[in-house]
Design a protein around this motif. Structure first.
Motif, PDB file in Angstrom:
ATOM      1  N   LEU A 200       0.819  -1.215   0.000  1.00 15.44           N
ATOM      2  CA  LEU A 200       0.000   0.000   0.000  1.00 15.44           C
ATOM      3  C   LEU A 200       0.852   1.263   0.000  1.00 15.44           C
ATOM      4  N   LEU A 201       1.801   1.343   0.910  1.00 11.97           N
ATOM      5  CA  LEU A 201       2.642   2.540   0.984  1.00 11.97           C
ATOM      6  C   LEU A 201       3.438   2.760  -0.295  1.00 11.97           C
ATOM      7  N   SER A 202       3.845   1.675  -0.941  1.00 15.64           N
ATOM      8  CA  SER A 202       4.651   1.808  -2.152  1.00 15.64           C
ATOM      9  C   SER A 202       3.882   2.458  -3.301  1.00 15.64           C
ATOM     10  N   LYS A 203       2.549   2.451  -3.216  1.00 14.60           N
ATOM     11  CA  LYS A 203       1.722   3.043  -4.274  1.00 14.60           C
ATOM     12  C   LYS A 203       1.212   4.441  -3.908  1.00 14.60           C
ATOM     13  N   MET A 204       1.516   4.885  -2.704  1.00 15.60           N
ATOM     14  CA  MET A 204       0.997   6.175  -2.246  1.00 15.60           C
ATOM     15  C   MET A 204       1.952   7.309  -2.622  1.00 15.60           C
ATOM     16  N   PRO A 205       1.439   8.410  -3.137  1.00 12.49           N
ATOM     17  CA  PRO A 205       2.299   9.572  -3.396  1.00 12.49           C
ATOM     18  C   PRO A 205       2.694  10.247  -2.079  1.00 12.49           C
ATOM     19  N   ASP A 206       3.783  10.969  -2.121  1.00 14.33           N
ATOM     20  CA  ASP A 206       4.261  11.764  -0.979  1.00 14.33           C
ATOM     21  C   ASP A 206       4.675  10.920   0.225  1.00 14.33           C
ATOM     22  N   VAL A 207       5.042   9.658  -0.023  1.00 12.45           N
ATOM     23  CA  VAL A 207       5.594   8.810   1.030  1.00 12.45           C
ATOM     24  C   VAL A 207       7.100   8.701   0.804  1.00 12.45           C
ATOM     25  N   TYR A 208       7.876   9.007   1.834  1.00 14.16           N
ATOM     26  CA  TYR A 208       9.329   9.026   1.718  1.00 14.16           C
ATOM     27  C   TYR A 208       9.931   8.201   2.854  1.00 14.16           C
ATOM     28  N   HIS A 209      11.131   7.738   2.636  1.00 10.85           N
ATOM     29  CA  HIS A 209      11.806   6.984   3.701  1.00 10.85           C
ATOM     30  C   HIS A 209      13.269   7.370   3.786  1.00 10.85           C
ATOM     31  N   PHE A 210      13.813   7.268   4.995  1.00 11.39           N
ATOM     32  CA  PHE A 210      15.200   7.605   5.281  1.00 11.39           C
ATOM     33  C   PHE A 210      15.910   6.395   5.871  1.00 11.39           C
ATOM     34  N   GLU A 211      17.211   6.333   5.650  1.00 10.50           N
ATOM     35  CA  GLU A 211      18.034   5.368   6.388  1.00 10.50           C
ATOM     36  C   GLU A 211      18.156   5.879   7.821  1.00 10.50           C
ATOM     37  N   ALA A 212      18.042   4.984   8.800  1.00 11.82           N
ATOM     38  CA  ALA A 212      18.119   5.414  10.199  1.00 11.82           C
ATOM     39  C   ALA A 212      18.605   4.269  11.077  1.00 11.82           C
ATOM     40  N   ASN A 213      19.269   4.643  12.156  1.00 15.05           N
ATOM     41  CA  ASN A 213      19.692   3.690  13.186  1.00 15.05           C
ATOM     42  C   ASN A 213      19.052   4.076  14.509  1.00 15.05           C
ATOM     43  N   SER A 214      18.743   3.079  15.310  1.00 19.15           N
ATOM     44  CA  SER A 214      18.200   3.367  16.644  1.00 19.15           C
ATOM     45  C   SER A 214      19.332   3.670  17.612  1.00 19.15           C
ATOM     46  N   CYS A 215      18.997   4.369  18.710  1.00 23.49           N
ATOM     47  CA  CYS A 215      19.991   4.676  19.746  1.00 23.49           C
ATOM     48  C   CYS A 215      20.318   3.456  20.583  1.00 23.49           C
ATOM     49  N   ALA A 216      19.384   2.515  20.652  1.00 30.73           N
ATOM     50  CA  ALA A 216      19.550   1.337  21.510  1.00 30.73           C
ATOM     51  C   ALA A 216      18.812   0.164  20.880  1.00 30.73           C
ATOM     52  N   THR A 217      18.898  -0.992  21.529  1.00 30.79           N
ATOM     53  CA  THR A 217      18.248  -2.190  20.988  1.00 30.79           C
ATOM     54  C   THR A 217      17.138  -2.692  21.903  1.00 30.79           C
ATOM     55  N   TYR A 218      16.636  -1.814  22.760  1.00 35.76           N
ATOM     56  CA  TYR A 218      15.516  -2.205  23.619  1.00 35.76           C
ATOM     57  C   TYR A 218      14.542  -1.027  23.731  1.00 35.76           C
ATOM     58  N   THR A 219      13.307  -1.340  24.078  1.00 35.61           N
ATOM     59  CA  THR A 219      12.204  -0.399  23.945  1.00 35.61           C
ATOM     60  C   THR A 219      12.372   0.868  24.776  1.00 35.61           C
ATOM     61  N   THR A 220      12.682   0.732  26.055  1.00 35.47           N
ATOM     62  CA  THR A 220      12.688   1.914  26.923  1.00 35.47           C
ATOM     63  C   THR A 220      13.658   2.979  26.431  1.00 35.47           C
ATOM     64  N   ALA A 221      14.866   2.555  26.050  1.00 39.16           N
ATOM     65  CA  ALA A 221      15.856   3.519  25.568  1.00 39.16           C
ATOM     66  C   ALA A 221      15.520   4.014  24.167  1.00 39.16           C
ATOM     67  N   GLY A 222      14.975   3.113  23.315  1.00 42.55           N
ATOM     68  CA  GLY A 222      14.621   3.506  21.948  1.00 42.55           C
ATOM     69  C   GLY A 222      13.508   4.537  21.918  1.00 42.55           C
ATOM     70  N   VAL A 223      12.464   4.321  22.708  1.00 41.96           N
ATOM     71  CA  VAL A 223      11.339   5.266  22.746  1.00 41.96           C
ATOM     72  C   VAL A 223      11.785   6.591  23.347  1.00 41.96           C
ATOM     73  N   LYS A 224      12.600   6.531  24.394  1.00 43.49           N
ATOM     74  CA  LYS A 224      13.123   7.762  24.999  1.00 43.49           C
ATOM     75  C   LYS A 224      13.879   8.584  23.949  1.00 43.49           C
ATOM     76  N   CYS A 225      14.683   7.912  23.145  1.00 41.64           N
ATOM     77  CA  CYS A 225      15.479   8.599  22.127  1.00 41.64           C
ATOM     78  C   CYS A 225      14.594   9.243  21.065  1.00 41.64           C
ATOM     79  N   ILE A 226      13.504   8.572  20.692  1.00 41.66           N
ATOM     80  CA  ILE A 226      12.575   9.125  19.706  1.00 41.66           C
ATOM     81  C   ILE A 226      11.926  10.410  20.220  1.00 41.66           C
TER      82      ILE A 226
END
Length: 506
Positions: free
Chosen positions: A249-275
């Motif tokens: 679905l997203l691949s057919k939608m206009p104005d949808v973009y994506h970036f390369e990204a890395n998370s700050c951590a590999t577990y939820t509490t630290a990852g969500v905090k970083c976001i």
């Protein structure tokens, strides 16, 4: 053996040997995989680690039983049962019981924990935990005279120190691998790391550090929907070049973009905090929803997950609070978070709105239960919580179906936002961390970020904007911290904490 009185020395050695045989296969598997065991130095290191493991554990057990046999028995029984559980997860999912993993365990709710239940887990607890505990409970142990106790302690300490200094040439290797070795040594992996976890929790700021006041610069109606994904790794999104069509679905939608990204951590509490924070720090700064809410922005948080920093807003809604107003089979899944959302936006009396949807769609090990049956595009799938028992194909198929369902949820968010003609709107999707699916014999997530494989930290960062609202900078790589500053920019909120370099919009 139970009928005779056992000397504490003999009992401590027996317990240390059992502890070694039952619970240290992962520890020495790591050692054999990371040293040249055919070389003289490698042989000396392995023999020294075996002897040190046996002597150190026997020494600690000896101290415990010398101080109090009742306390010693209680702790040893506890150790064996927890060891059995810990080693099951180490062997089954390839985890390391370090401080971050302890944080994951202590933040795990019953619903998530129950998904790991298996017959094998129960069998290993009984075999390696309960049965030895019966022996420990019934064992008759004699007291040790003080003089003999002091002599034994002194000689043991001298032996340990001699062995440690004899391995001075291996200190560098041990230091380099200390986190992994410490996370696999039972029972010290969890006893030491629980202490460290609570020590660091206590030392953190008890009250969040407030950011400088912000100013809303216009009256344009604007809304941003921030979707925080769970365990989504970018390599399984066809938007990122994955060979299977997981984004139909997203691949057919206009104005949808994506970036390369890395998370700050590999577990939820630290990852969500970083976001949610303006910069990646160990301090507890005011997070995005709290900051905007305090500065007169309408903030709505809907979640089927947990592990976020403290959220101080009026409209914080857990999935179970939304369910009474939700009808249909889709209410059993993350789609429930979208029910009545547009109506809630339109009912707001404020022009600036932030919606946070904290999903749990790709959280293991029960991937096949995270999406409705109609989204099972890839078959056969893994239905076991013991991921190592599934074939690689079955496991990845089940996980890929969660990405297909994520694709649907995101497309539905976009379609809903398109209906809000009076609003400039944007959707940002970013995952808290990635996921291992058997690569290098690792499963799920939680490996320390310094040694984690790319599967656990390469994440999707997907953006959609309504027509005529904003344009994107020509960035190719972003971080989780870009979310904070990009949301401020889109909603046209001025603040001295704002960092233009961390904003994705022109």
């Amino acid at each position: 053996m139970l009928k005779n009185n056992l000397k504490i020395t003999h009992f401590a050695l027996i317990m240390s040997c059992l502890n070694f045989l039952f619970f240290h296969f992962p520890f020495f598997s790591f050692v054999f995989d990371n040293v040249d065991y055919k070389s003289f130095g490698g042989i000396i290191l392995i023999i020294s680690l075996i002897v040190l493991m046996l002597v150190l554990n026997a020494f600690v057990f000896y101290l415990l039983f010398s101080l109090s046999r009742r306390v010693g028995k209680f702790l040893l029984i506890l150790f064996f049962i927890i060891n059995a559980i810990a080693v099951y997860f180490v062997n089954t999912y390839g985890v390391i019981i370090d401080e971050t993993m302890i944080g994951n365990v202590l933040n795990t709710k019953y619903e998530e924990a129950s998904s790991f239940f298996s017959i094998r887990l129960v069998a290993e607890i009984i075999l390696f935990g309960v049965i030895p505990s019966v022996y420990i409970f019934k064992a008759k142990i004699t007291k040790v005279p003080l003089k003999k106790f002091l002599i034994t302690v002194s000689l043991t300490l001298l032996f340990i120190l001699t062995l440690v200094f004899a391995n001075a040439s291996n200190w560098l290797w041990i230091d380099k691998n200390s986190k992994t070795l410490g996370g696999l040594a039972m029972p010290w992996s969890y006893t030491v790391n629980i202490s460290l976890f609570y020590k660091h929790q206590f030392s953190k700021n008890q009250k969040e550090i407030l950011l400088p006041n912000a100013t809303i610069k216009d009256n344009q109606k604007s809304v941003v929907v921030l979707v925080i994904g769970e365990s989504a790794r970018s390599q399984n999104f066809s938007l990122y070049g994955y060979k299977k069509n997981t984004n139909p679905l997203l691949s057919k939608m206009p104005d949808v973009y994506h970036f390369e990204a890395n998370s700050c951590a590999t577990y939820t509490t630290a990852g969500v905090k970083c976001i949610l924070e303006h910069a990646n720090t160990d301090d507890l700064y005011e997070i995005l929803p709290n900051y905007l809410y305090r500065n007169n922005v309408e903030v709505i948080w809907r979640t089927s997950n947990w592990g976020e920093p403290p959220v101080h807003i009026k409209n914080y809604q857990k999935r179970e609070e939304i369910l009474p107003k939700c009808e249909g089979d889709e209410c059993n899944y993350d789609e429930a978070l979208l029910k009545g959302l547009n109506e809630q936006i339109l009912a707001s009396k404020k022009n600036k709105i932030l919606i946070v949807l904290h999903t749990s769609t790709s959280h293991g090990p029960t991937y096949s239960k995270k999406y409705p049956p109609q989204f099972e595009n890839f078959k056969p799938v893994c239905n076991s919580v013991e991921l190592g028992k599934c074939s690689q194909t079955e496991l990845i198929n089940a996980y890929d179906n969660t990405i297909v369902y994520t694709d649907y949820i995101l497309s539905k968010v976009i379609e809903d936002l398109k209906q809000l003609k009076e609003y400039k709107s944007a959707m940002i999707f970013v995952s808290d961390h990635g996921e291992s699916l058997g690569e290098k014999n690792l499963y799920m997530h939680g490996i320390p970020i310094s040694i984690a494989p790319k599967e656990q930290y390469e994440i999707p960062f997907i953006v959609w904007m309504s027509e005529g609202s904003k344009q994107l900078k020509p960035n190719t790589t972003v971080s989780q911290n870009h979310v904070f500053h990009s949301v401020l920019n889109f909603l046209n909120i001025q603040s001295t904490i704002y960092n233009e370099e961390m904003n994705i919009f022109k």
